[in-house]
Design an enzyme around this catalytic site. Structure first.
Site, PDB file in Angstrom:
ATOM      1  N   GLY A  17       0.784  -1.232   0.000  1.00  0.00           N
ATOM      2  CA  GLY A  17       0.000   0.000   0.000  1.00  0.00           C
ATOM      3  C   GLY A  17       0.816   1.283   0.000  1.00  0.00           C
ATOM      4  O   GLY A  17       1.914   1.350  -0.560  1.00  0.00           O
ATOM      5  N   ILE A  18       0.266   2.289   0.649  1.00  0.00           N
ATOM      6  CA  ILE A  18       0.896   3.617   0.651  1.00  0.00           C
ATOM      7  C   ILE A  18       2.242   3.558   1.378  1.00  0.00           C
ATOM      8  O   ILE A  18       3.207   4.198   0.964  1.00  0.00           O
ATOM      9  CB  ILE A  18      -0.040   4.656   1.314  1.00  0.00           C
ATOM     10  CG1 ILE A  18      -1.400   4.709   0.604  1.00  0.00           C
ATOM     11  CG2 ILE A  18       0.605   6.029   1.290  1.00  0.00           C
ATOM     12  CD1 ILE A  18      -2.460   5.536   1.339  1.00  0.00           C
ATOM     13  N   ASP A  37       6.119  -4.244   9.727  1.00  0.00           N
ATOM     14  CA  ASP A  37       4.713  -4.591   9.439  1.00  0.00           C
ATOM     15  C   ASP A  37       4.399  -5.915  10.118  1.00  0.00           C
ATOM     16  O   ASP A  37       5.312  -6.692  10.403  1.00  0.00           O
ATOM     17  CB  ASP A  37       4.514  -4.708   7.905  1.00  0.00           C
ATOM     18  CG  ASP A  37       3.058  -4.491   7.484  1.00  0.00           C
ATOM     19  OD1 ASP A  37       2.182  -5.251   7.931  1.00  0.00           O
ATOM     20  OD2 ASP A  37       2.802  -3.563   6.700  1.00  0.00           O
ATOM     21  N   VAL A  62       2.618  -2.965  15.901  1.00  0.00           N
ATOM     22  CA  VAL A  62       2.855  -1.645  16.500  1.00  0.00           C
ATOM     23  C   VAL A  62       2.022  -1.389  17.760  1.00  0.00           C
ATOM     24  O   VAL A  62       2.284  -0.431  18.483  1.00  0.00           O
ATOM     25  CB  VAL A  62       2.609  -0.497  15.491  1.00  0.00           C
ATOM     26  CG1 VAL A  62       3.579  -0.564  14.328  1.00  0.00           C
ATOM     27  CG2 VAL A  62       1.155  -0.466  15.013  1.00  0.00           C
ATOM     28  N   ASN A  88       2.887   4.747   9.933  1.00  0.00           N
ATOM     29  CA  ASN A  88       1.829   4.679   8.912  1.00  0.00           C
ATOM     30  C   ASN A  88       0.861   3.512   9.125  1.00  0.00           C
ATOM     31  O   ASN A  88      -0.258   3.528   8.605  1.00  0.00           O
ATOM     32  CB  ASN A  88       2.555   4.566   7.552  1.00  0.00           C
ATOM     33  CG  ASN A  88       1.682   4.079   6.429  1.00  0.00           C
ATOM     34  OD1 ASN A  88       0.911   4.844   5.858  1.00  0.00           O
ATOM     35  ND2 ASN A  88       1.771   2.788   6.096  1.00  0.00           N
ATOM     36  N   TYR A 156     -12.559   4.749  13.077  1.00  0.00           N
ATOM     37  CA  TYR A 156     -11.416   5.134  12.236  1.00  0.00           C
ATOM     38  C   TYR A 156     -11.232   6.657  12.213  1.00  0.00           C
ATOM     39  O   TYR A 156     -10.126   7.167  12.428  1.00  0.00           O
ATOM     40  CB  TYR A 156     -11.613   4.609  10.808  1.00  0.00           C
ATOM     41  CG  TYR A 156     -10.506   5.038   9.874  1.00  0.00           C
ATOM     42  CD1 TYR A 156      -9.272   4.393   9.888  1.00  0.00           C
ATOM     43  CD2 TYR A 156     -10.683   6.103   8.990  1.00  0.00           C
ATOM     44  CE1 TYR A 156      -8.246   4.800   9.054  1.00  0.00           C
ATOM     45  CE2 TYR A 156      -9.663   6.514   8.147  1.00  0.00           C
ATOM     46  CZ  TYR A 156      -8.443   5.859   8.180  1.00  0.00           C
ATOM     47  OH  TYR A 156      -7.421   6.266   7.347  1.00  0.00           O
ATOM     48  N   LYS A 160      -8.001   8.897  13.645  1.00  0.00           N
ATOM     49  CA  LYS A 160      -7.168   9.818  12.863  1.00  0.00           C
ATOM     50  C   LYS A 160      -7.247  11.240  13.421  1.00  0.00           C
ATOM     51  O   LYS A 160      -6.305  12.025  13.312  1.00  0.00           O
ATOM     52  CB  LYS A 160      -7.569   9.763  11.386  1.00  0.00           C
ATOM     53  CG  LYS A 160      -7.235   8.416  10.733  1.00  0.00           C
ATOM     54  CD  LYS A 160      -5.733   8.121  10.773  1.00  0.00           C
ATOM     55  CE  LYS A 160      -5.357   6.841  10.056  1.00  0.00           C
ATOM     56  NZ  LYS A 160      -3.901   6.612  10.039  1.00  0.00           N
ATOM     57  N   PRO A 186      -4.149  12.098   3.868  1.00  0.00           N
ATOM     58  CA  PRO A 186      -4.499  11.682   2.495  1.00  0.00           C
ATOM     59  C   PRO A 186      -6.016  11.657   2.300  1.00  0.00           C
ATOM     60  O   PRO A 186      -6.771  11.442   3.252  1.00  0.00           O
ATOM     61  CB  PRO A 186      -3.949  10.250   2.400  1.00  0.00           C
ATOM     62  CG  PRO A 186      -3.085  10.034   3.616  1.00  0.00           C
ATOM     63  CD  PRO A 186      -3.604  10.980   4.652  1.00  0.00           C
ATOM     64  N   LEU A 188      -9.139   9.673  -0.071  1.00  0.00           N
ATOM     65  CA  LEU A 188      -9.347   8.255  -0.411  1.00  0.00           C
ATOM     66  C   LEU A 188      -8.345   7.860  -1.503  1.00  0.00           C
ATOM     67  O   LEU A 188      -8.358   8.425  -2.603  1.00  0.00           O
ATOM     68  CB  LEU A 188     -10.780   8.027  -0.902  1.00  0.00           C
ATOM     69  CG  LEU A 188     -11.121   6.587  -1.279  1.00  0.00           C
ATOM     70  CD1 LEU A 188     -10.964   5.640  -0.083  1.00  0.00           C
ATOM     71  CD2 LEU A 188     -12.539   6.494  -1.825  1.00  0.00           C
TER      72      LEU A 188
HETATM   73  N1  LIG Z   1      -5.958   4.423   1.398  1.00  0.00           N
HETATM   74  C1  LIG Z   1      -6.662   5.475   1.813  1.00  0.00           C
HETATM   75  O1  LIG Z   1      -7.698   5.848   1.235  1.00  0.00           O
HETATM   76  C2  LIG Z   1      -6.214   6.272   3.008  1.00  0.00           C
HETATM   77  C3  LIG Z   1      -6.772   7.536   3.234  1.00  0.00           C
HETATM   78  C4  LIG Z   1      -6.367   8.270   4.339  1.00  0.00           C
HETATM   79  C5  LIG Z   1      -5.405   7.756   5.189  1.00  0.00           C
HETATM   80  N2  LIG Z   1      -4.889   6.534   4.947  1.00  0.00           N
HETATM   81  C6  LIG Z   1      -3.883   6.011   5.883  1.00  0.00           C
HETATM   82  O2  LIG Z   1      -2.705   5.699   5.164  1.00  0.00           O
HETATM   83  C7  LIG Z   1      -2.078   4.576   5.773  1.00  0.00           C
HETATM   84  C8  LIG Z   1      -1.865   3.469   4.754  1.00  0.00           C
HETATM   85  O3  LIG Z   1      -3.091   3.144   4.137  1.00  0.00           O
HETATM   86  P1  LIG Z   1      -3.211   1.966   3.068  1.00  0.00           P
HETATM   87  O4  LIG Z   1      -4.358   2.272   2.196  1.00  0.00           O
HETATM   88  O5  LIG Z   1      -1.876   1.679   2.468  1.00  0.00           O
HETATM   89  O6  LIG Z   1      -3.643   0.779   4.044  1.00  0.00           O
HETATM   90  P2  LIG Z   1      -3.291  -0.761   4.025  1.00  0.00           P
HETATM   91  O7  LIG Z   1      -4.350  -1.412   4.869  1.00  0.00           O
HETATM   92  O8  LIG Z   1      -3.073  -1.254   2.653  1.00  0.00           O
HETATM   93  O9  LIG Z   1      -1.904  -0.806   4.789  1.00  0.00           O
HETATM   94  C9  LIG Z   1      -1.813  -0.750   6.171  1.00  0.00           C
HETATM   95  C10 LIG Z   1      -0.616  -1.580   6.567  1.00  0.00           C
HETATM   96  O10 LIG Z   1      -0.534  -1.577   8.008  1.00  0.00           O
HETATM   97  C11 LIG Z   1      -0.235  -2.892   8.420  1.00  0.00           C
HETATM   98  N3  LIG Z   1      -0.693  -3.096   9.793  1.00  0.00           N
HETATM   99  C12 LIG Z   1      -1.963  -3.215  10.224  1.00  0.00           C
HETATM  100  N4  LIG Z   1      -1.987  -3.434  11.549  1.00  0.00           N
HETATM  101  C13 LIG Z   1      -0.689  -3.445  11.953  1.00  0.00           C
HETATM  102  C14 LIG Z   1      -0.054  -3.641  13.200  1.00  0.00           C
HETATM  103  N5  LIG Z   1      -0.763  -3.876  14.311  1.00  0.00           N
HETATM  104  N6  LIG Z   1       1.294  -3.567  13.259  1.00  0.00           N
HETATM  105  C15 LIG Z   1       2.025  -3.365  12.138  1.00  0.00           C
HETATM  106  N7  LIG Z   1       1.485  -3.186  10.917  1.00  0.00           N
HETATM  107  C16 LIG Z   1       0.142  -3.236  10.834  1.00  0.00           C
HETATM  108  C17 LIG Z   1      -0.975  -3.790   7.429  1.00  0.00           C
HETATM  109  O11 LIG Z   1      -0.437  -5.106   7.447  1.00  0.00           O
HETATM  110  C18 LIG Z   1      -0.742  -3.058   6.126  1.00  0.00           C
HETATM  111  O12 LIG Z   1       0.430  -3.471   5.488  1.00  0.00           O
HETATM  112  C19 LIG Z   1      -2.953   4.201   6.961  1.00  0.00           C
HETATM  113  O13 LIG Z   1      -2.510   4.881   8.118  1.00  0.00           O
HETATM  114  C20 LIG Z   1      -4.310   4.728   6.545  1.00  0.00           C
HETATM  115  O14 LIG Z   1      -5.150   4.958   7.653  1.00  0.00           O
HETATM  116  C21 LIG Z   1      -5.263   5.765   3.878  1.00  0.00           C
END
Ligand SMILES: NC(=O)c1ccc[n+]([C@@H]2O[C@H](COP(=O)([O-])OP(=O)(O)OC[C@H]3O[C@@H](n4cnc5c(N)ncnc54)[C@H](O)[C@@H]3O)[C@@H](O)[C@H]2O)c1
Length: 252
Positions: A17-18, A37, A62, A88, A156, A160, A186, A188
């Site tokens: 992901g991000i 992770d 985490v 993140n 959620y 945040k 960010p 969506l």
């Molecule tokens: N994608 C979006 O639309 C969006 C929008 C706003 C904010 N965000 C934020 O950006 C960040 C990344 O989003 P994403 O879309 O890549 O999400 P994602 O769910 O694809 O990635 C999240 C990652 O965190 C890891 N994770 C979850 N619980 C964990 C734990 N207890 N310990 C360690 N790692 C853990 C997961 O395994 C995953 O790899 C997040 O903080 C999310 O809240 C995302």
């Protein structure tokens, strides 16, 4: 010369992901990257190494204080210091949208343990190392759902909001130590796990697309430039700020 040459960065939740996009770009900019992770991050680490970068992967939950402390210890043993922390990791992509009247208290607590306690624990663990060098950059990850008051995932959005609040309060506590604390909000963003749910999230995707100044999907790579800026010396006189990166939907 890279914008992050010589810097050591920990990025949590970066196996995909991000977070993975931040990790790849940080390495391209010269940072040594620790990818932490609960999932295996071998693919991201290998991609970075194949491009000539330096990275290690650690399995870390985490929300667990001891595992977070171990992550910091291993980082110091491997790279000798920590300049940048990007907490993140979060529970997000798999969340079911529903009324807060139906959110169970165990689900609320589980999400807060990762999204809020996880950020708190990661920052608490790296700050003593940053204080030793009188310098550090914390780049928290909030969400534009806070500014928008997005419904149907109150746990959620609240988590945040807490990240936003921690960013401001930590920035004031850490200014005298040379530690900068900012966050990215960010919109969506079509990370792999969100893309996999595009059909379920059709209403949210369509709303974001229509309301943005830029009428297209937001992608992980749209966020990495801002993350590099906040992790680099270019933003050294900024702290306590949240930058919304959402293609011009929220303006504040
Ligand atoms: N994608 C979006 O639309 C969006 C929008 C706003 C904010 N965000 C934020 O950006 C960040 C990344 O989003 P994403 O879309 O890549 O999400 P994602 O769910 O694809 O990635 C999240 C990652 O965190 C890891 N994770 C979850 N619980 C964990 C734990 N207890 N310990 C360690 N790692 C853990 C997961 O395994 C995953 O790899 C997040 O903080 C999310 O809240 C995302």
């Amino acid at each position: 010369m890279g914008k992050l040459d010589g810097r050591v960065a920990i990025i949590t939740g970066a196996a995909q992901g991000i977070g993975a996009a931040y990790a790849r770009r940080f390495a391209e900019e010269g940072a040594k990257v620790v990818i932490a992770d609960i999932l295996d991050s071998t693919n991201v680490v290998n991609t970075i190494k194949q491009s000539g970068g330096d990275a290690i992967g650690l399995t870390v939950d985490v929300s667990d204080k001891l595992q977070v402390r171990e992550m910091v210890k291993t980082t110091i043993e491997t790279y000798g210091k920590i300049d940048v922390m990007v907490p993140n990791a979060a529970m997000f992509a798999h969340l079911e949208r529903r009324s807060f009247l139906e959110i169970d208290v165990d689900e609320w607590d589980a999400l807060m343990a990762v999204n809020v306690r996880g950020v708190f624990l990661c920052c608490q663990a790296v700050v003593p190392e940053m204080k030793k060098q009188g310098y550090g950059k914390i780049v928290n990850i909030a969400s534009s759902t806070v500014q928008m008051g997005v419904p149907w995932m109150l746990h959620y959005v609240s988590s945040k909001g807490a990240v936003d609040a921690m960013t401001r309060a930590m920035a004031r506590e850490l200014g005298d130590d040379g530690i900068r604390v900012n966050s990215i909000a960010p919109g969506l963003t079509m990370s792999e796990q969100v893309e996999a749910r595009r059909d379920d999230l059709q209403a949210n995707v369509a709303m974001s697309m229509t309301a943005r100044a830029f009428k297209r999907d937001e992608l992980p790579d749209d966020l990495v430039g801002t993350a590099v800026f906040l992790a680099s010396a270019d933003s050294d006189f900024m702290t306590g700020q949240t930058i919304v990166v959402d293609g011009g939907l929220v303006t504040h």
